[in-house]
Write an enzyme that holds these catalytic residues in place. Structure first.
Site, PDB file in Angstrom:
ATOM      1  N   GLY A 127       0.809  -1.206   0.000  1.00 47.13           N
ATOM      2  CA  GLY A 127       0.000   0.000   0.000  1.00 47.13           C
ATOM      3  C   GLY A 127       0.847   1.262   0.000  1.00 47.13           C
ATOM      4  O   GLY A 127       1.342   1.710  -1.047  1.00 47.13           O
ATOM      5  N   CYS A 128       1.053   1.830   1.191  1.00 47.69           N
ATOM      6  CA  CYS A 128       1.707   3.138   1.279  1.00 47.69           C
ATOM      7  C   CYS A 128       3.186   3.096   0.908  1.00 47.69           C
ATOM      8  O   CYS A 128       3.711   4.062   0.346  1.00 47.69           O
ATOM      9  CB  CYS A 128       1.510   3.717   2.674  1.00 47.69           C
ATOM     10  N   VAL A 129       3.874   1.987   1.230  1.00 47.00           N
ATOM     11  CA  VAL A 129       5.279   1.894   0.831  1.00 47.00           C
ATOM     12  C   VAL A 129       5.382   1.827  -0.689  1.00 47.00           C
ATOM     13  O   VAL A 129       6.210   2.508  -1.306  1.00 47.00           O
ATOM     14  CB  VAL A 129       5.951   0.680   1.495  1.00 47.00           C
ATOM     15  N   THR A 132       4.574   5.264  -2.233  1.00 49.11           N
ATOM     16  CA  THR A 132       5.680   6.201  -2.013  1.00 49.11           C
ATOM     17  C   THR A 132       6.858   5.863  -2.908  1.00 49.11           C
ATOM     18  O   THR A 132       7.508   6.760  -3.467  1.00 49.11           O
ATOM     19  CB  THR A 132       6.098   6.192  -0.532  1.00 49.11           C
TER      20      THR A 132
END
Length: 251
Positions: A127-129, A132
């Site tokens: 998800g967020c990793v 990013t």
């Protein structure tokens, strides 16, 4: 390379949720070692956190639909574990969506340090990793992911994400190798007489480094005092990588 360490969503509410693989304790342990290495080497550290106001305004739409109130500013769940708390002078970047670059503060903070590479650790890898990493790649940064300092609550999705990113936007390295990069490649020499470590697994022809996994020592059958190899004990991460590779190969 001028790296910056970017810690993503290492907050109690995320780390305490069920189903995280590796377990939160292992993710925190790896991230803490990476954080210590960065500080020792003078590498800038940025803490990217999901931050929701008390009234819930600005949450991601799917959180609003579910009335999800994780990571509310000022609550214990918003904070990191003590081992990962920001030190004086380390930027804390608040975001509400997946990517750290969804905050207008991250890119200027990296530019202020002259960084041309980002080292990512945190949750969730799928998800967020991932978001990013892709946004950093798009903006011209070299992207490294600390493979033993990331976690996910969807192991198969995480394995597919790793394969996707490695073929395009990021390199995955163990914390110890990244620490050596922080120190200009010198690092700490291995202990005298330390046995060579085998990879934790070989998946789709690619060795997976063992990192700090549990080991058994393989000794010479003739000279039993001589340790030949440290044999890592594979775990859920290696199993998930193998399952993801098998799924990708099935067609």
């Amino acid at each position: 390379m001028k790296p910056a360490l970017v810690l993503v969503d290492l907050q109690i509410d995320f780390l305490g949720a069920p189903g995280l693989e590796p377990p939160a304790s292992a993710v925190v342990r790896g991230a803490a070692r990476l954080l210590e290495a960065a500080r020792r080497a003078g590498v800038p550290v940025l803490h990217v956190v999901t931050s929701v106001p008390a009234d819930g305004a600005g949450r991601m739409p799917h959180w609003a639909r579910r009335d999800d109130r994780r990571c509310v500013a000022g609550t214990p769940g918003h904070a990191p574990p003590a081992a990962l708390a920001a030190a004086a002078g380390e930027a804390v970047v608040a975001k509400t969506f997946f990517s750290g670059f969804s905050s207008d503060a991250l890119l200027p903070a990296l530019a202020a340090h002259g960084a041309d590479a980002v080292v990512l650790a945190g949750v969730h890898l799928h998800g967020c990793v991932r978001a990013t990493a892709l946004d950093a790649y798009q903006r011209g940064f070299e992207v490294l992911v600390a493979e033993d300092a990331v976690g996910s609550d969807d192991a198969l999705h995480a394995a597919v994400t790793r394969r996707y990113l490695e073929g395009r936007a990021a390199r995955f390295l163990p914390v110890d190798e990244i620490a050596r990069l922080f120190l200009g490649g010198a690092g700490e020499p291995p202990a005298a007489g330390e046995a060579e470590a085998l990879p934790a697994a070989v998946v789709a022809g690619r060795p997976l480094p063992a990192g700090r996994a549990s080991f058994r020592i393989h000794r010479s059958p003739r000279e039993t005092a001589t340790a030949l190899f440290r044999v890592p004990l594979g775990g859920p991460g290696e199993a998930a990588s193998a399952a993801g590779a098998a799924r990708a190969a099935a067609p």
